[in-house]
Design a protein around this motif. Structure first.
Motif: not given
Length: 252
Positions: A84-86, A162-163, A170-171, A228-229
């Motif tokens: 889903x992201x890196x 991340x992104x 992604x925050x 967001x995380x």
């Protein structure tokens, strides 16, 4: 024009009996694409693998994930991404699992989805052997996150961790971001039965307005859409509003 953001080379301290490994990662933007390349080794401690819930060994990787540098939010959410992201430290974000409840398997779960109950990596029993940074390794030795890495906050960083697969940031902002997924009440209607306790993805349901984030764990920061995380399910975005890069749809 290519913009390079060097990330300092760091050493990931051993945890338990894991050997030391050196992290290498770079972030480059050229035209419409940003790419993160890494050797799949984090800049923090790695837990001991194999362990009781995970039979695999950690191995460095050759990773490259590219995504839109200027993502656009659409109207339809996509669930195409396997990764889903890196993270900015070059570690893939893969909160979902390929494991399903299976009472015919000695482990109690397998790749057979017939039961309809998909094992949640961040479930209460740590069935899949996550380490202290909410990560583990797959059959190829790929280290990846299922939840927010605990050691992340001990390293000097901003809120961007991340992104996502579509390029949105992604925050992590702690309890300022509240997921809109809730644990169902009652008991499961089929095997494995039992109370809804977060052991399976299907133990949760989306309840709009119960938190301040949308279905894909997204919201706004300074008028800009981001993901967001969160400290609760779904932990990371598990769907995307932008165009998902093919780099995130491949099995690795």
């Amino acid at each position: 024009m290519r913009k390079t953001i060097p990330i300092a080379t760091t050493t990931a301290a051993a945890f338990a009996t894991v050997a030391l490994a050196t992290s290498h990662v770079s972030i480059e933007t050229m035209g419409a694409q940003t790419c993160i390349t890494s050797n799949g080794t984090p800049d923090h401690a790695v837990g001991q693998f194999p362990n009781q819930g995970n039979p695999h060994h950690f191995r460095p990787q050759n990773l490259e994930f590219c995504f839109d540098a200027q993502p656009t939010k659409g109207k339809t959410a996509s669930t195409r991404a396997r990764t889903v992201g890196i993270a900015k430290n070059g570690i893939p974000i893969r909160p979902g699992t390929a494991d399903w409840f299976d009472d015919q398997s000695p482990r109690g779960h397998s790749r057979n989805p017939a039961s309809g109950w998909n094992l949640e990596g961040m479930g209460p029993d740590n069935t899949l052997g996550l380490d202290q940074n909410n990560a583990h390794v797959d059959h190829c030795g790929l280290y990846h996150y299922h939840g927010m890495p605990t050691d992340w906050l001990s390293i000097d960083r901003d809120t961007v961790m991340g992104y996502a697969a579509d390029g949105f940031e992604i925050h992590y902002v702690g309890d300022q971001a509240q997921s809109s997924y809730v644990l169902k009440s009652g008991t499961r209607p089929s095997a494995p039965f039992g109370d809804y306790d977060g052991s399976y993805e299907q133990d949760y349901s989306f309840a709009a307005g119960s938190g301040n984030l949308d279905r894909c764990n997204g919201g706004e920061v300074a008028g800009k859409y981001v993901y967001f995380t969160t400290d609760t399910y779904p932990f990371f975005p598990r769907c995307h509003w932008g165009v998902v890069s093919a780099d995130f749809t491949q099995a690795r």
